[in-house]
Design a protein around this motif. Sequence first.
Motif, PDB file in Angstrom:
ATOM      1  N   ALA A  40       5.512   1.129   3.617  1.00  0.00           N
ATOM      2  CA  ALA A  40       4.323   0.330   3.274  1.00  0.00           C
ATOM      3  C   ALA A  40       3.044   1.121   3.546  1.00  0.00           C
ATOM      4  O   ALA A  40       2.109   1.118   2.735  1.00  0.00           O
ATOM      5  CB  ALA A  40       4.311  -0.969   4.082  1.00  0.00           C
ATOM      6  N   LEU A  41       3.009   1.803   4.685  1.00  0.00           N
ATOM      7  CA  LEU A  41       1.845   2.647   5.009  1.00  0.00           C
ATOM      8  C   LEU A  41       1.693   3.762   3.983  1.00  0.00           C
ATOM      9  O   LEU A  41       0.581   4.111   3.574  1.00  0.00           O
ATOM     10  CB  LEU A  41       2.006   3.235   6.417  1.00  0.00           C
ATOM     11  N   ALA A  42       2.831   4.326   3.561  1.00  0.00           N
ATOM     12  CA  ALA A  42       2.807   5.410   2.577  1.00  0.00           C
ATOM     13  C   ALA A  42       2.220   4.943   1.251  1.00  0.00           C
ATOM     14  O   ALA A  42       1.550   5.705   0.552  1.00  0.00           O
ATOM     15  CB  ALA A  42       4.222   5.953   2.363  1.00  0.00           C
ATOM     16  N   SER A  43       2.457   3.663   0.903  1.00  0.00           N
ATOM     17  CA  SER A  43       1.901   3.150  -0.357  1.00  0.00           C
ATOM     18  C   SER A  43       0.374   3.123  -0.303  1.00  0.00           C
ATOM     19  O   SER A  43      -0.298   3.420  -1.293  1.00  0.00           O
ATOM     20  CB  SER A  43       2.440   1.756  -0.651  1.00  0.00           C
ATOM     21  N   PHE A  44      -0.167   2.782   0.862  1.00  0.00           N
ATOM     22  CA  PHE A  44      -1.624   2.780   1.016  1.00  0.00           C
ATOM     23  C   PHE A  44      -2.177   4.207   0.990  1.00  0.00           C
ATOM     24  O   PHE A  44      -3.246   4.464   0.427  1.00  0.00           O
ATOM     25  CB  PHE A  44      -2.028   2.082   2.326  1.00  0.00           C
ATOM     26  N   MET A  45      -1.425   5.135   1.577  1.00  0.00           N
ATOM     27  CA  MET A  45      -1.829   6.544   1.522  1.00  0.00           C
ATOM     28  C   MET A  45      -1.815   7.033   0.080  1.00  0.00           C
ATOM     29  O   MET A  45      -2.699   7.793  -0.345  1.00  0.00           O
ATOM     30  CB  MET A  45      -0.896   7.393   2.397  1.00  0.00           C
ATOM     31  N   GLY A  46      -0.821   6.588  -0.690  1.00  0.00           N
ATOM     32  CA  GLY A  46      -0.729   6.964  -2.105  1.00  0.00           C
ATOM     33  C   GLY A  46      -1.896   6.427  -2.915  1.00  0.00           C
ATOM     34  O   GLY A  46      -2.470   7.132  -3.752  1.00  0.00           O
ATOM     35  N   ARG A  47      -2.265   5.162  -2.668  1.00  0.00           N
ATOM     36  CA  ARG A  47      -3.396   4.553  -3.387  1.00  0.00           C
ATOM     37  C   ARG A  47      -4.709   5.233  -3.025  1.00  0.00           C
ATOM     38  O   ARG A  47      -5.585   5.435  -3.876  1.00  0.00           O
ATOM     39  CB  ARG A  47      -3.468   3.068  -3.064  1.00  0.00           C
ATOM     40  N   ALA A  48      -4.846   5.593  -1.748  1.00  0.00           N
ATOM     41  CA  ALA A  48      -6.077   6.267  -1.315  1.00  0.00           C
ATOM     42  C   ALA A  48      -6.210   7.641  -1.965  1.00  0.00           C
ATOM     43  O   ALA A  48      -7.287   8.019  -2.437  1.00  0.00           O
ATOM     44  CB  ALA A  48      -6.085   6.403   0.206  1.00  0.00           C
ATOM     45  N   THR A  49      -5.092   8.378  -2.003  1.00  0.00           N
ATOM     46  CA  THR A  49      -5.154   9.713  -2.609  1.00  0.00           C
ATOM     47  C   THR A  49      -5.334   9.628  -4.124  1.00  0.00           C
ATOM     48  O   THR A  49      -5.942  10.511  -4.722  1.00  0.00           O
ATOM     49  CB  THR A  49      -3.892  10.541  -2.286  1.00  0.00           C
ATOM     50  N   GLU A  50      -4.821   8.540  -4.742  1.00  0.00           N
ATOM     51  CA  GLU A  50      -5.043   8.358  -6.180  1.00  0.00           C
ATOM     52  C   GLU A  50      -6.539   8.153  -6.453  1.00  0.00           C
ATOM     53  O   GLU A  50      -7.087   8.691  -7.418  1.00  0.00           O
ATOM     54  CB  GLU A  50      -4.260   7.156  -6.703  1.00  0.00           C
ATOM     55  N   SER A  51      -7.199   7.391  -5.591  1.00  0.00           N
ATOM     56  CA  SER A  51      -8.647   7.181  -5.730  1.00  0.00           C
ATOM     57  C   SER A  51      -9.393   8.505  -5.586  1.00  0.00           C
ATOM     58  O   SER A  51     -10.322   8.795  -6.341  1.00  0.00           O
ATOM     59  CB  SER A  51      -9.153   6.186  -4.673  1.00  0.00           C
ATOM     60  N   LEU A  52      -8.953   9.324  -4.621  1.00  0.00           N
ATOM     61  CA  LEU A  52      -9.591  10.633  -4.427  1.00  0.00           C
ATOM     62  C   LEU A  52      -9.338  11.547  -5.613  1.00  0.00           C
ATOM     63  O   LEU A  52     -10.198  12.343  -5.990  1.00  0.00           O
ATOM     64  CB  LEU A  52      -9.081  11.284  -3.136  1.00  0.00           C
TER      65      LEU A  52
END
Length: 351
Positions: A40-52
């Motif tokens: 679940a934490l990894a999904s948020f990391m993925g969304r954050a890096t997608e924004s970047l």
Amino acid sequence: MMNRIFLIMLIIGVPLSVIGGLLHFPTILMFIIYCLTIVALASFMGRATESLTLVVGPRVGGLLNATFGNAVELIISIFSLKAGLIGVVLASLTGSVIGNLLLVGGLSFFIGGLKFKVQKFNVFDARHNSGLLMFAIIVAFVIPEMFSQNLTETKTMTLSVGIAIILILLYIAALLFKLVTHRGVYTKDADENVVTEEPEWSKGKAILILALATLVVAYISEKLVHTFETVGEQMGWTELFIGVIIVAIVGNAAEHASAVLMAFKNKMDVAVEIAVGSTLQVAMFVAPLLVLISLFFSQSMPLVFTVPEIIAMVTAVLLNIVISNDGESNWFEGATLVAAYLIMGIGFYLL
């Protein structure tokens, strides 16, 4: 929908991880809770890096995604080294290599290929990465295994440290080549930094979420490592299987989700950069860094893998190069890569 599910998993998982550890819940139950919370934490990391990625471009975005995704595995591996689980660490590195090249790359090609008949990505990047993969896996990983047969433990460790330093220096040089000295030489990326869609989060918010998620992952990873031995005994899993399959999938969940999502959106340059770039970072930076860090613990880790691990990694590299070197992909090529991963998974389970 999926984002809401991951948010619920996070809201439930983090408190349960803390409470369960304090109240000594059953080890199997805590192992499942820790793994799901990290995903679940990894999904948020993925969304954050997608924004970047939308702000800084596919190359840097893919690198950021791979870096923060590998941060999870690096943290798990450091705690495993501290606990003396050398076999788990080496197996997890193997799992990362075959997982990124075959499972992540394969699923990206397959899922993207179901929506688009043919997907294209930068052929020059593919060929550049192929050369580095050949060097990192076939040269830097096979040589220690071959030479260690005729060397003492001390000399094997010396060889490993020397190779580790060379790998890190070459990785830094590769980043300079791709992002600085030859940026734009082999690709028409003049419009690379033009934002074609609105990022989900602002740059500042994305970086803050990445930092917080990494800290929480560090805490949960330490707890997860202490469950490996008990879970292995109760489930009949070997240290090798836990490292190659379980730790690798959990540790690389961020890249898995992000790469497949990018392929589904036909952003293949980012998807390939995540899958292959992450592999290169594991082989040329994470693995050698762990060798150097292990010198500060009671048991140092030589860069010597088992024969099945070496064969699996070399096979994954060669298959990925053959399939991706033309700069095009389709669903059948993706299915081929995933099939190879499943065959290796069965083999490691039975070992």
